[in-house]
Design an enzyme around this catalytic site. Structure first.
Site, PDB file in Angstrom:
ATOM      1  N   GLU A   6      -4.906   0.232  -0.279  1.00 56.65           N
ATOM      2  CA  GLU A   6      -4.626  -1.184  -0.077  1.00 56.65           C
ATOM      3  C   GLU A   6      -4.680  -1.913  -1.422  1.00 56.65           C
ATOM      4  OE1 GLU A   6      -3.504  -1.618   2.696  1.00 56.65           O
ATOM      5  OE2 GLU A   6      -4.829  -1.211   4.392  1.00 56.65           O
ATOM      6  N   HIS A  55       0.832  -1.213   0.000  1.00 51.26           N
ATOM      7  CA  HIS A  55       0.000   0.000   0.000  1.00 51.26           C
ATOM      8  C   HIS A  55       0.862   1.257   0.000  1.00 51.26           C
ATOM      9  CE1 HIS A  55      -0.527   0.111   4.740  1.00 51.26           C
ATOM     10  NE2 HIS A  55       0.556   0.776   4.368  1.00 51.26           N
TER      11      HIS A  55
HETATM   12  C1  F6R Z   1       1.498   6.371   6.607  1.00 50.84           C
HETATM   13  C2  F6R Z   1       1.120   5.675   5.387  1.00 50.84           C
HETATM   14  C3  F6R Z   1       1.568   4.283   5.112  1.00 50.84           C
HETATM   15  C4  F6R Z   1       3.020   4.006   5.515  1.00 50.84           C
HETATM   16  C5  F6R Z   1       3.378   2.545   5.251  1.00 50.84           C
HETATM   17  C6  F6R Z   1       4.787   2.224   5.720  1.00 50.84           C
HETATM   18  O1  F6R Z   1       0.918   7.650   6.664  1.00 50.84           O
HETATM   19  O2  F6R Z   1       0.389   6.209   4.616  1.00 50.84           O
HETATM   20  O3  F6R Z   1       1.396   3.998   3.738  1.00 50.84           O
HETATM   21  O4  F6R Z   1       3.876   4.847   4.785  1.00 50.84           O
HETATM   22  O5  F6R Z   1       2.492   1.705   5.929  1.00 50.84           O
HETATM   23  O6  F6R Z   1       4.828   2.379   7.109  1.00 50.84           O
HETATM   24  P1  F6R Z   1       6.221   2.385   7.881  1.00 50.84           P
HETATM   25  O7  F6R Z   1       6.998   3.530   7.365  1.00 50.84           O
HETATM   26  O8  F6R Z   1       5.841   2.546   9.329  1.00 50.84           O
HETATM   27  O9  F6R Z   1       6.865   1.071   7.598  1.00 50.84           O
END
Ligand code: F6R
Length: 248
Positions: free
Chosen positions: A143, A138
């Site tokens: 998703e 995503h």
């Molecule tokens: C957050 C968002 C998500 C995250 C993704 C990766 O605002 O939109 O798409 O960028 O889930 O999350 P991390 O960086 O925590 O691994």
């Protein structure tokens, strides 16, 4: 997609914070697109340091975040709004910060999403969007199944996304089932996209992002069509990619 494998994530964070600071110096009223989570946290830390040193001002900047959970109260520490306040906004005080409303009554959430997209357009669009990639591919909360033409809207969160959020919410039953996210098309409209993926946990989804067919099954593959995108990886996130296969 131009891909940069850095020696340490700190190097990528430093480069991207520097690019954002340069953008704000050249265009103080720039519109920044922001993500929450582990991937951008060091970029925000570096921006706070640059701001504290007087090297960058956010006084005329506008920000739009990618997404927000639905069904939480304003001020709930688990909202992305609070996360952004803690990690960036309270320190650098942008002129205007925007996240979708977390407490939108479900009946009016669709209207909230439409208004968010309109506000984004009215602000002139995003100059630079910071992105992470979810383990299921995503971007924002687009998703698997999200199309290339999707706009800001209410979405059902994927089970994998909800399970990942248990670390914040403590228990799966507490994790919201819905969110508002900018759409894939809304993200791809940004004039620059800067994508971060760090750690071995991201190696498989990085491989798919770069080499799977471009499709809604892995929304991050849509990033490959953008005219100004850069992907920053540390060695662990790049471990499933042969050096010779790295896109440049
Ligand atoms: C957050 C968002 C998500 C995250 C993704 C990766 O605002 O939109 O798409 O960028 O889930 O999350 P991390 O960086 O925590 O691994």
């Amino acid at each position: 997609m131009p891909t940069f494998v850095v020696d340490s994530r700190a190097e990528a964070e430093h480069v991207l914070a520097g690019e954002i600071a340069d953008l704000l110096r050249a265009r103080p009223e720039a519109v920044l697109g922001l993500a929450t989570g582990n991937s951008p946290i060091g970029v925000y830390r570096d921006l706070c340091a640059l701001h504290a040193a007087g090297e960058v001002s956010f006084a005329r900047a506008t920000t739009f975040n990618l997404d927000e959970y639905l069904g939480l109260q304003d001020g709930d520490p688990r909202t992305f709004r609070r996360w952004m306040q803690t990690h960036l906004f309270d320190h650098v005080q942008p002129r205007s910060t925007n996240l979708p409303e977390c407490h939108a009554p479900l009946a009016s959430a669709d209207a909230v999403a439409v208004r968010y997209e309109q506000a984004l357009q009215a602000a002139g669009g995003i100059d630079l969007q910071v992105l992470g990639i979810g383990l299921n591919g995503h971007i924002g909360f687009n998703e698997p199944g999200s199309t290339r033409t999707s706009r800001t809207r209410v979405v059902e969160l994927d089970q994998r996304t909800r399970k990942h959020a248990v670390r914040v919410f403590g228990d799966l039953a507490q994790v919201p089932t819905q969110a508002i996210t900018m759409g894939v098309a809304s993200i791809l409209d940004a004039r620059r996209l800067r994508v971060l993926a760090f750690g071995a946990e991201k190696a498989e989804i990085v491989r798919r992002t770069l080499f799977d067919p471009i499709s809604a099954e892995c929304p991050a593959t849509f990033l490959r069509g953008h005219h100004d995108v850069k992907l920053y990886l540390d060695a662990a996130a790049a471990e499933l990619i042969e050096d010779s296969a790295l896109p440049s």
